[in-house]
Design a protein around this motif. Structure first.
Motif: not given
Length: 444
Positions: A258-277
């Motif tokens: 495996r090649i570990t690359s740190d060449d990214n110039n865009v961050p990982d983006v996440t979105a989450r919805y949480l429902h508690k009851a």
């Protein structure tokens, strides 16, 4: 000036007045009745004035609001901040646990290498395939012992929290022959205020609240989204969004390397919805990534998207079910401690996102207030293209876990977990792992 000081001062004044008046009383035999009556009236007037002053002080003290009671179990602390540089009113707290792990492990496809993380907890990517059965190995360690420190402040009605946590899962500074010394490893380091968080902590793509009650470090590892990394997160009600540190794992062309690359110039983006009851919680999270690898002759990138659904369902006072199901492209490093790669490399250096999915389900039951147990099943699979990866890469893994945890005293756990794991390669070969994992854990 407090109440006791004022009372003592008034009493002293009265004593001085009486002492002053005493000589006059001693000479009362030489005074006329009219003089004596005047002297007594004067003394009565002084005493009445002192009495009025004391009553006024009592009334003022009663009008003051009572101090707020301390929270249950809390202990009073010094009035000034412990750290002179901290904001006034900062509250410090700390905690953690001491944990001893002991594992008997048998693998039928070879031996897990000494020093490998797979000797410390269930890590399906390290299950050997293609070798011979070398018998059982016993490993004992305390590297997952943990310590955390927190500083909480409220300024102008806004809460600020600073948190740092470490364990001993760092590189070895000694060896098992003598010292068994290990370096401190940073787990979390972040600050949060209002709806914002900045620093290193669990990925917003991960549902920590759904993790099973296991003796092993994770338990159903192959089916679990498990990543800690630097990020900036915004939370508003049930919604949370983050930009997180990017990193790309590339499966080298026709190789298990495996090649570990740190060449990214865009961050990982996440979105989450949480429902508690009252019945538990449910959450769905999305991930969008840039997969990127640069060389002197090429600059390759690919987009990837993944989804994760997880939660906890309370079946009653003594039972609950926890679950997680994740899938998509470029999921590799987020699933099962990088069980698969994020992308496959073609002969010309171009990248193709690797599709994969995984999940687990766990049932937890409390037999008594001191005895509980869990039963878990976990699995993961990747859609490798053998023309790009070859036939020696991991195609699928699965495991079954069953444990019992006994708490003879509050915050002390003594547990045992049986683990049966299997890893299968793209060529159809497989290896199995059988393990008895025991632990003693004290939370403080």
């Amino acid at each position: 000036m407090n109440r006791n000081t004022k009372t003592r001062r008034s009493t002293l004044t009265l004593a001085l007045l009486l002492a002053t008046a005493a000589p006059g009383l001693a000479l009362a035999q030489d005074a006329s009745p009219q003089d004596l009556e005047a002297r007594i009236a004067q003394l009565e007037q002084m005493v009445q004035g002192l009495k009025s002053e004391l009553e006024a002080q009592k009334a003022a003290q009663a009008a003051q609001p009572a101090p707020a009671p301390l929270p249950a179990g809390a202990q009073p602390i010094q009035a000034t901040t412990i750290s002179p540089a901290a904001n006034a009113g900062t509250k410090f707290s700390y905690g953690g646990f001491i944990k001893l792990d002991a594992m008997y492990t048998n693998t039928d496809g070879g031996e897990i290498a000494d020093g490998s993380p797979g000797r410390l907890f269930y890590l399906p990517s390290t299950i050997p395939v293609g070798g011979g059965d070398e018998g059982s190995d016993l490993d004992m360690h305390a590297q997952f012992s943990r310590f955390w420190f927190s500083a909480d402040t409220e300024l102008d009605g806004r809460k600020i929290k600073a948190y740092i946590e470490a364990d001993m899962f760092g590189n070895a500074n000694g060896n098992e022959t003598s010292t068994n010394t290990y370096g401190v490893t940073l787990r979390h380091a972040y600050v949060s205020w209002d709806k914002w968080l900045a620093g290193q902590t669990w990925s917003n793509f991960q549902d920590v609240a759904a993790l099973p009650d296991s003796v092993d470090f994770v338990g159903p590892t192959e089916g679990t989204i498990f990543v800690r990394q630097a990020q900036i997160r915004y939370t508003n009600g049930p919604w949370s969004f983050s930009v997180e540190n990017p990193e790309t794992l590339v499966n080298a062309h026709l190789s298990t390397g495996r090649i570990t690359s740190d060449d990214n110039n865009v961050p990982d983006v996440t979105a989450r919805y949480l429902h508690k009851a009252a019945w538990g919680h449910f959450t769905v999270a999305g991930l969008a990534r840039q997969l990127k690898y640069e060389t002197l002759t090429s600059d390759e990138s690919e987009s990837a998207f993944a989804l994760s659904v997880s939660g906890k369902w309370n079946l009653g006072a003594n039972d609950d079910v926890r679950y997680m199901l994740s899938g998509g492209s470029g999921l590799g490093r987020y699933l099962g401690f990088a069980l698969g790669a994020d992308a496959m490399q073609a002969a010309d250096g171009s990248l193709e996102a690797l599709d994969g999915y995984g999940g687990f389900i766990a049932w937890r039951h409390a037999f008594t207030p001191k005895l509980r147990g869990s039963l878990m099943y976990s699995a993961a699979q990747f859609d490798n293209d053998p023309l790009l990866t070859g036939l020696a890469v991991t195609e699928a893994t699965q495991s079954i876990h069953a444990n019992l945890i006994y708490s003879p005293l509050p915050k002390i756990d003594i547990g045992a977990e049986i683990i049966f794991g299997e890893r299968e390669l793209e060529n159809g070969q497989s290896g199995e792992l059988d393990r008895l994992h025991m632990h003693v854990k004290y939370n403080f």
